[in-house]
Motif scaffolding. Sequence first.
Motif, PDB file in Angstrom:
ATOM      1  N   ALA A  59     -10.481  56.819  -3.407  1.00 12.80           N
ATOM      2  CA  ALA A  59     -10.325  57.528  -2.273  1.00 12.80           C
ATOM      3  C   ALA A  59     -10.894  56.996  -0.922  1.00 12.80           C
ATOM      4  CB  ALA A  59     -10.889  58.975  -2.113  1.00 12.80           C
ATOM      5  N   ILE A  60     -11.994  56.188  -1.122  1.00  9.49           N
ATOM      6  CA  ILE A  60     -12.540  55.410  -0.186  1.00  9.49           C
ATOM      7  C   ILE A  60     -11.668  54.217   0.029  1.00  9.49           C
ATOM      8  CG2 ILE A  60     -14.420  53.774   0.364  1.00  9.49           C
ATOM      9  CD1 ILE A  60     -16.262  55.663  -1.194  1.00  9.49           C
ATOM     10  N   ARG A  61     -11.045  53.588  -0.978  1.00  6.32           N
ATOM     11  CA  ARG A  61     -10.236  52.333  -0.845  1.00  6.32           C
ATOM     12  C   ARG A  61      -9.057  52.799  -0.198  1.00  6.32           C
ATOM     13  NH1 ARG A  61      -8.662  49.563  -6.513  1.00  6.32           N
ATOM     14  NH2 ARG A  61      -7.419  51.585  -6.573  1.00  6.32           N
ATOM     15  N   GLU A  62      -8.353  54.009  -0.681  1.00  4.60           N
ATOM     16  CA  GLU A  62      -7.300  54.229  -0.148  1.00  4.60           C
ATOM     17  C   GLU A  62      -7.245  54.557   1.313  1.00  4.60           C
ATOM     18  OE1 GLU A  62      -3.713  57.459  -1.079  1.00  4.60           O
ATOM     19  OE2 GLU A  62      -5.884  57.950  -1.718  1.00  4.60           O
ATOM     20  N   VAL A  63      -8.370  55.088   1.881  1.00  2.36           N
ATOM     21  CA  VAL A  63      -8.317  55.077   3.470  1.00  2.36           C
ATOM     22  C   VAL A  63      -8.578  53.795   3.990  1.00  2.36           C
ATOM     23  CG1 VAL A  63      -9.983  55.916   5.229  1.00  2.36           C
ATOM     24  CG2 VAL A  63      -9.531  57.410   3.281  1.00  2.36           C
ATOM     25  N   ARG A  64      -9.371  52.926   3.549  1.00  2.00           N
ATOM     26  CA  ARG A  64      -9.600  51.436   3.922  1.00  2.00           C
ATOM     27  C   ARG A  64      -8.189  50.711   3.898  1.00  2.00           C
ATOM     28  NH1 ARG A  64     -15.125  49.760   0.731  1.00  2.00           N
ATOM     29  NH2 ARG A  64     -16.329  50.857   2.437  1.00  2.00           N
ATOM     30  N   VAL A  65      -7.441  50.982   2.951  1.00  2.00           N
ATOM     31  CA  VAL A  65      -6.056  50.178   2.742  1.00  2.00           C
ATOM     32  C   VAL A  65      -5.113  50.703   4.008  1.00  2.00           C
ATOM     33  CG1 VAL A  65      -3.939  50.033   1.381  1.00  2.00           C
ATOM     34  CG2 VAL A  65      -6.154  49.625   0.170  1.00  2.00           C
ATOM     35  N   ALA A  66      -5.210  52.039   3.980  1.00  3.32           N
ATOM     36  CA  ALA A  66      -4.246  52.852   5.137  1.00  3.32           C
ATOM     37  C   ALA A  66      -4.489  52.029   6.610  1.00  3.32           C
ATOM     38  CB  ALA A  66      -4.321  54.133   4.971  1.00  3.32           C
ATOM     39  N   ARG A  67      -5.806  51.997   6.883  1.00  2.00           N
ATOM     40  CA  ARG A  67      -6.509  51.223   8.062  1.00  2.00           C
ATOM     41  C   ARG A  67      -5.929  49.754   8.127  1.00  2.00           C
ATOM     42  NH1 ARG A  67     -11.926  54.840   7.760  1.00  2.00           N
ATOM     43  NH2 ARG A  67     -11.186  56.556   8.758  1.00  2.00           N
ATOM     44  N   TRP A  68      -6.008  49.086   6.922  1.00  2.00           N
ATOM     45  CA  TRP A  68      -5.708  47.892   7.241  1.00  2.00           C
ATOM     46  C   TRP A  68      -4.312  47.462   7.365  1.00  2.00           C
ATOM     47  CZ3 TRP A  68      -2.604  45.331   3.303  1.00  2.00           C
ATOM     48  CH2 TRP A  68      -2.587  43.939   3.473  1.00  2.00           C
ATOM     49  N   MET A  69      -3.433  48.482   6.566  1.00  2.00           N
ATOM     50  CA  MET A  69      -1.822  48.320   6.720  1.00  2.00           C
ATOM     51  C   MET A  69      -1.484  48.595   8.306  1.00  2.00           C
ATOM     52  SD  MET A  69      -0.267  49.964   3.447  1.00  2.00           S
ATOM     53  CE  MET A  69      -0.607  49.386   1.679  1.00  2.00           C
ATOM     54  N   PHE A 127     -12.760  43.796   3.309  1.00  2.00           N
ATOM     55  CA  PHE A 127     -13.217  44.744   2.234  1.00  2.00           C
ATOM     56  C   PHE A 127     -12.461  44.380   0.813  1.00  2.00           C
ATOM     57  CE2 PHE A 127      -9.014  46.450   3.590  1.00  2.00           C
ATOM     58  CZ  PHE A 127      -8.644  46.859   2.285  1.00  2.00           C
ATOM     59  N   GLU A 128     -13.242  44.646  -0.044  1.00  2.00           N
ATOM     60  CA  GLU A 128     -12.635  44.416  -1.607  1.00  2.00           C
ATOM     61  C   GLU A 128     -11.633  45.477  -2.004  1.00  2.00           C
ATOM     62  OE1 GLU A 128     -11.910  42.926  -4.841  1.00  2.00           O
ATOM     63  OE2 GLU A 128     -13.608  41.954  -3.511  1.00  2.00           O
ATOM     64  N   ILE A 129     -10.469  45.058  -2.043  1.00  2.00           N
ATOM     65  CA  ILE A 129      -9.374  46.006  -2.453  1.00  2.00           C
ATOM     66  C   ILE A 129      -9.096  46.020  -3.901  1.00  2.00           C
ATOM     67  CG2 ILE A 129      -7.453  44.057  -2.715  1.00  2.00           C
ATOM     68  CD1 ILE A 129      -5.696  46.115  -1.391  1.00  2.00           C
ATOM     69  N   GLY A 130      -9.915  45.104  -4.741  1.00  2.00           N
ATOM     70  CA  GLY A 130      -9.844  45.256  -6.188  1.00  2.00           C
ATOM     71  C   GLY A 130      -8.557  44.753  -6.873  1.00  2.00           C
ATOM     72  N   ARG A 131      -8.548  44.358  -8.087  1.00  2.00           N
ATOM     73  CA  ARG A 131      -7.363  44.069  -8.978  1.00  2.00           C
ATOM     74  C   ARG A 131      -6.533  44.936  -9.501  1.00  2.00           C
ATOM     75  NH1 ARG A 131      -6.103  39.010  -8.863  1.00  2.00           N
ATOM     76  NH2 ARG A 131      -4.588  39.379 -10.261  1.00  2.00           N
ATOM     77  N   LEU A 132      -5.376  45.163  -9.831  1.00  2.00           N
ATOM     78  CA  LEU A 132      -4.552  45.836 -10.341  1.00  2.00           C
ATOM     79  C   LEU A 132      -4.939  45.938 -11.711  1.00  2.00           C
ATOM     80  CD1 LEU A 132      -1.650  47.483 -10.400  1.00  2.00           C
ATOM     81  CD2 LEU A 132      -0.638  45.429 -11.455  1.00  2.00           C
ATOM     82  N   ASP A 133      -5.015  47.242 -12.193  1.00  2.00           N
ATOM     83  CA  ASP A 133      -5.253  47.812 -13.402  1.00  2.00           C
ATOM     84  C   ASP A 133      -3.983  48.627 -14.059  1.00  2.00           C
ATOM     85  OD1 ASP A 133      -5.957  48.427 -16.001  1.00  2.00           O
ATOM     86  OD2 ASP A 133      -8.097  49.467 -15.332  1.00  2.00           O
ATOM     87  N   PRO A 134      -2.887  48.217 -14.644  1.00  2.00           N
ATOM     88  CA  PRO A 134      -2.115  49.031 -14.997  1.00  2.00           C
ATOM     89  C   PRO A 134      -2.312  50.113 -16.208  1.00  2.00           C
ATOM     90  CG  PRO A 134      -1.744  46.680 -16.075  1.00  2.00           C
ATOM     91  CD  PRO A 134      -3.135  46.748 -15.135  1.00  2.00           C
ATOM     92  N   PHE A 135      -3.537  49.880 -16.603  1.00  2.00           N
ATOM     93  CA  PHE A 135      -3.788  50.921 -17.696  1.00  2.00           C
ATOM     94  C   PHE A 135      -5.044  51.925 -17.378  1.00  2.00           C
ATOM     95  CE2 PHE A 135      -2.861  46.588 -19.524  1.00  2.00           C
ATOM     96  CZ  PHE A 135      -1.835  46.844 -20.083  1.00  2.00           C
ATOM     97  N   VAL A 136      -5.249  52.007 -16.114  1.00  2.00           N
ATOM     98  CA  VAL A 136      -6.419  53.155 -15.540  1.00  2.00           C
ATOM     99  C   VAL A 136      -5.974  54.315 -16.131  1.00  2.00           C
ATOM    100  CG1 VAL A 136      -5.306  53.453 -13.354  1.00  2.00           C
ATOM    101  CG2 VAL A 136      -7.591  53.620 -13.357  1.00  2.00           C
TER     102      VAL A 136
END
Length: 299
Positions: A59-69, A127-136
């Motif tokens: 959730a923290i990352r999602e908020v940061r990503v939205a603001r970055w977008m 900020f650190e957006i992280g790498r895709l994990d398709p198996f999360v």
Amino acid sequence: MTGSSAAESEARAVLEAACRQAGVGVEGASLMRLSENALYRLPGGVVARVSRAGQSAVAIREVRVARWMRAQGVPAVQPVPGLDQPVEVRGRAVTWWLELPPHRHGTAVEVAAALRRLHDQPIPAEFEIGRLDPFVRLAERIDRATTLAEADRAWMRGRLSELRSRWAARSEGLPDSVVHGDAWIGNVVGTTDGRVVLLDLERCSIGPPEWDLTSTAVKTFTLAGITTADYRRFVAAYGHDVTGWAGFETLRDIREFRMACMAAQVAAENPGRRAEVLHRVACLRGERGPRPWHWTPVP
């Protein structure tokens, strides 16, 4: 109390506690959707999102990503400004978002244009957006698929291991970029005020752009949800056909498997969906003929 009503009651209690903590009005909140997350419409054009347990970092990352977008000029759903969010209650994260005007699913061309714009952005350094994990969370969903026979779950665990190996050995493709992570047409919408907006940003990360493009290919060739003519328009608008890439089948198979695991999670909470899970697993095991397959949506 049924599983779905108990889940809604718990989510609403979390919402009310979080709203009190954040100073957000909750009177008159109405449930919009109860699936992976619980979405509530609040007064004043606000939508609250209640995650499952253990998703605060997401959730923290999602908020940061939205603001970055927003800063990059990529149209996306936006968190309510001026709030320190997310708020965690009972291990579940609550975020608040500006409600969109009336909207519809995006067209193939709109999805392609939105993805092209996102994939062309520089990788954020702030900020650190992280790498895709398709198996999360897939192993967790299989473990919790209690409406399935152990033989089915054993097959799913074996399939998961196979797909992990294939992902690690996949062919090289387009350069990595910011990817949406769940770019099906329901997560790209056209609004009545003329915008095309990205929704559900919780899986945004750094990864192969082909991951996003595969969603529309699956919609076309696995599920027959859009026509091949629409798919050609999608390819023309984006400028790349993922189905011609040597790694496509691996990503397609992972996408299909994720959809089966999601249905298994839903059925664990709503046993009336068990037949759909069994059908999806049978399709993946080659017991329902070639693609396209008819899969009934699950909430």
